[in-house]
Design an enzyme around this catalytic site. Sequence first.
Site, PDB file in Angstrom:
ATOM      1  N   HIS A  49      36.509  45.213  38.510  1.00 39.92           N
ATOM      2  CA  HIS A  49      35.555  44.328  39.189  1.00 39.92           C
ATOM      3  C   HIS A  49      34.321  44.210  38.307  1.00 39.92           C
ATOM      4  O   HIS A  49      34.000  45.124  37.517  1.00 39.92           O
ATOM      5  CB  HIS A  49      35.165  44.901  40.547  1.00 39.92           C
ATOM      6  CG  HIS A  49      36.258  44.848  41.556  1.00 39.92           C
ATOM      7  ND1 HIS A  49      36.021  44.996  42.905  1.00 39.92           N
ATOM      8  CD2 HIS A  49      37.592  44.666  41.438  1.00 39.92           C
ATOM      9  CE1 HIS A  49      37.162  44.899  43.571  1.00 39.92           C
ATOM     10  NE2 HIS A  49      38.131  44.712  42.699  1.00 39.92           N
ATOM     11  N   CYS A  77      32.368  45.383  47.226  1.00 44.40           N
ATOM     12  CA  CYS A  77      33.422  45.948  48.078  1.00 44.40           C
ATOM     13  C   CYS A  77      33.199  47.460  48.195  1.00 44.40           C
ATOM     14  O   CYS A  77      32.277  48.007  47.601  1.00 44.40           O
ATOM     15  CB  CYS A  77      34.788  45.657  47.467  1.00 44.40           C
ATOM     16  SG  CYS A  77      35.121  46.579  45.940  1.00 44.40           S
ATOM     17  N   GLU A  85      31.236  44.556  38.933  1.00 49.54           N
ATOM     18  CA  GLU A  85      30.280  45.645  39.129  1.00 49.54           C
ATOM     19  C   GLU A  85      30.682  46.893  38.355  1.00 49.54           C
ATOM     20  O   GLU A  85      29.862  47.533  37.694  1.00 49.54           O
ATOM     21  CB  GLU A  85      30.150  46.011  40.615  1.00 49.54           C
ATOM     22  CG  GLU A  85      29.683  44.892  41.505  1.00 49.54           C
ATOM     23  CD  GLU A  85      30.825  44.152  42.177  1.00 49.54           C
ATOM     24  OE1 GLU A  85      31.797  43.755  41.483  1.00 49.54           O
ATOM     25  OE2 GLU A  85      30.757  43.953  43.400  1.00 49.54           O
ATOM     26  N   CYS A  88      33.313  49.327  44.771  1.00 50.89           N
ATOM     27  CA  CYS A  88      32.099  49.097  43.981  1.00 50.89           C
ATOM     28  C   CYS A  88      30.885  49.761  44.626  1.00 50.89           C
ATOM     29  O   CYS A  88      30.048  50.335  43.921  1.00 50.89           O
ATOM     30  CB  CYS A  88      31.879  47.599  43.796  1.00 50.89           C
ATOM     31  SG  CYS A  88      33.179  46.846  42.775  1.00 50.89           S
TER      32      CYS A  88
END
Length: 160
Positions: free
Chosen positions: A64, A94, A66, A97
């Site tokens: 991801h 999410c 992040e 993260c």
Amino acid sequence: MTAARIGPVPGDADEALVRRALEVAACAPRTGDVPIGAVVVDAEGRELAAACNGREAIGDPTAHAEILALRAAAAMVGEWRLEGCTLVVTIEPCTMCAGAIGLARVARVVFGAWEPKTGAAGSLWDVLRDRRLNHRPEVVAGVLARECGALLESFFADQR
């Protein structure tokens, strides 16, 4: 989710950082990735790292934006603690993260669009502000939410 804010009202600096994250996010569709961008800045506002989603590009389910930005920022500062840093992302983080943000000791999180299906910063869950955890960053939500949401909507419309 409504445009209600968690934390203080964002300023011009937060909007500029979200615009930077939007620029970074625009690179993701080239590899088939969802256009999400993340930027990490230090306490003085200097950019340490920026990344877009890379799950498709590198075949990693944890890639991801992040996570990739946090990894790059930690490498830049030479340690895993990102105390005093701000993570800016185009969409609400999410749970994976949000967990990484807490573990990295990030001081602030600024995000654009809410994510009611998987968000962990106030919509579906609120991992970042969970009082049971020992680190809770300041959260500024909904910064340029319309622009961030439009980028995602456009991407998914093109996928159909």
